[in-house]
Design a protein around this motif. Structure first.
Motif, PDB file in Angstrom:
ATOM      1  N   UNK A 102      -3.798   5.805 -10.374  1.00 30.70           N
ATOM      2  CA  UNK A 102      -3.463   5.469  -8.992  1.00 30.70           C
ATOM      3  C   UNK A 102      -4.678   4.933  -8.237  1.00 30.70           C
ATOM      4  N   UNK A 103      -5.865   5.447  -8.562  1.00 31.15           N
ATOM      5  CA  UNK A 103      -7.089   4.957  -7.905  1.00 31.15           C
ATOM      6  C   UNK A 103      -7.328   3.482  -8.242  1.00 31.15           C
ATOM      7  N   UNK A 113      -4.733   1.433  -6.473  1.00 32.05           N
ATOM      8  CA  UNK A 113      -5.097   1.356  -5.047  1.00 32.05           C
ATOM      9  C   UNK A 113      -6.228   0.355  -4.823  1.00 32.05           C
ATOM     10  N   UNK A 152      -2.225  10.421 -13.703  1.00 35.57           N
ATOM     11  CA  UNK A 152      -1.567   9.726 -12.592  1.00 35.57           C
ATOM     12  C   UNK A 152      -2.568   9.456 -11.469  1.00 35.57           C
ATOM     13  N   UNK A 153      -3.361  10.463 -11.165  1.00 37.57           N
ATOM     14  CA  UNK A 153      -4.327  10.327 -10.074  1.00 37.57           C
ATOM     15  C   UNK A 153      -5.364   9.244 -10.387  1.00 37.57           C
ATOM     16  N   UNK A 154      -5.885   9.266 -11.604  1.00 40.53           N
ATOM     17  CA  UNK A 154      -6.923   8.296 -11.947  1.00 40.53           C
ATOM     18  C   UNK A 154      -6.382   6.868 -12.031  1.00 40.53           C
ATOM     19  N   UNK A 174       0.823  -1.218   0.000  1.00 40.76           N
ATOM     20  CA  UNK A 174       0.000   0.000   0.000  1.00 40.76           C
ATOM     21  C   UNK A 174       0.853   1.262   0.000  1.00 40.76           C
ATOM     22  N   UNK A 175       1.987   1.202   0.679  1.00 37.33           N
ATOM     23  CA  UNK A 175       2.817   2.406   0.799  1.00 37.33           C
ATOM     24  C   UNK A 175       3.496   2.786  -0.517  1.00 37.33           C
ATOM     25  N   UNK A 176       3.403   1.919  -1.520  1.00 39.54           N
ATOM     26  CA  UNK A 176       4.096   2.180  -2.782  1.00 39.54           C
ATOM     27  C   UNK A 176       3.137   2.388  -3.953  1.00 39.54           C
ATOM     28  N   UNK A 177       1.878   2.621  -3.687  1.00 38.29           N
ATOM     29  CA  UNK A 177       0.877   2.732  -4.758  1.00 38.29           C
ATOM     30  C   UNK A 177       1.214   3.856  -5.738  1.00 38.29           C
ATOM     31  N   UNK A 178       1.552   5.002  -5.225  1.00 38.61           N
ATOM     32  CA  UNK A 178       1.866   6.113  -6.137  1.00 38.61           C
ATOM     33  C   UNK A 178       3.179   5.865  -6.880  1.00 38.61           C
TER      34      UNK A 178
END
Lengths: 183, 130
Positions: A65-66, A69, A61-63, A36-40
């Motif tokens: 990343x969702x 995640x 990137x944001x989309x 989880x800590x490396x998702x981005x």
């Protein structure tokens, strides 16, 4: 002519195992642990060679990343023994397939029902009801879940967002016009 | 800004809270990435402030460059709490991709906004325009 009539347009999540969005031919693939800590970081790795015009600031990137995640957290439940695979193709458009090793998005139909009620409240300008429905809360939601990633995703992935039958794999596409799809 | 400012740092997101200004607003200056790692702590801090009796809050997002669904969820929680308690909540400087994400999530329309601060001499890309 009278004023244009308002229309409620409802999108929903779709399951279609044989959809062309799952054709990975010619796509590159990366595989990640469920950290989880490396998702981005994972997302940035996938987008390393992404054309600047597709990035729209950091919106792509944001989309993405969702989706990463959702696979790591909700699909694989942060189990480090389970992998996440991301296929990607950024020729002419941004296209991804993300597959986790979890039991699938069992709440898909419940989510569609939630989204229908939410958008109906918005359409009817019942803002108190809308605000109470603003975030989806499923049986496994925790306090750190935004509960709204799929809402923006349905609009952002303008070429489609499709789940497989097992609901542990999603295919998405975003098309661009002159580097932007802003209306 | 004046008075006893409190500086908090969580991950790549920071926020600075001030004592009430001349209009009674406590200004919250936020910067960095309001993301899945930092947003939950931000939400808790603002919800605590509202629960403690804040009556007027203004959140300045001018320096927030990244907002994800957890960040949107934080804003929703803060909106819900402020509406429940009667706290007047205003926003300023929501731009770029955070604005687009809030619009796509249908939350932007619920946010009372003050005029944004102009970024002098900076061309705003088409996709970023309100």
């Amino acid at each position: 002519m009278g004023a244009a009539m308002k229309r409620l347009i409802l999108r929903k999540l779709i399951v279609d195992e044989r959809n062309e969005l799952f054709d990975a031919q010619g796509m590159r693939c990366l595989e990640f642990a469920s950290d989880f800590s490396r998702i981005r970081e994972y997302t940035a790795t996938v987008l390393a060679d992404c054309p600047a015009a597709f990035r729209e600031g950091n919106l792509l990137e944001q989309q993405l990343s969702e989706i990463v995640k959702n696979g790591v957290k909700h699909g694989n439940r942060n189990d480090p023994g389970k992998r996440l695979r991301v296929w990607f193709d950024m020729r002419k458009r941004a296209r991804f397939i993300v597959e986790d090793e979890g039991e699938g998005f069992k709440d898909l139909e419940a989510w569609n029902d939630f989204f229908r009620k939410r958008q109906t409240a918005l359409f009817e300008e019942d803002f108190d009801a809308f605000l109470s429905l603003a975030s989806y809360r499923g049986p496994r939601s925790d306090e750190t879940d935004g509960g709204n990633s799929l809402i923006a995703a349905l609009e952002y992935w303008n070429g489609g967002m499709i789940f497989n039958e097992a609901k542990n794999k999603v295919g998405v596409v975003r098309w661009f016009t002159g580097g932007s799809t802003e209306a | 800004m004046r008075g006893n400012a409190v500086f908090l740092y969580i991950g790549l997101m920071e926020w600075l809270m001030s004592d009430p200004d001349d209009h009674g607003f406590e200004n919250v200056i936020i910067s960095g990435d309001c993301d899945l790692y930092a947003a939950p702590a931000f939400a808790k801090a603002m919800q605590s402030r509202i629960a403690a009796g804040a009556r007027k809050l203004r959140m300045d997002f001018t320096e927030v460059n990244y907002l994800d669904s957890t960040g949107v969820g934080a804003i929703i929680r803060i909106l819900q709490d402020s509406r429940r308690t009667g706290c007047e909540l205003r926003f300023r400087g929501v731009g770029g991709s955070p604005r687009k994400v809030l619009r796509m999530s249908n939350i932007l329309a619920l946010m009372e906004e003050d005029a944004p601060l102009q970024r002098a001499g900076e061309a705003i890309p088409q996709w970023e325009r309100p």
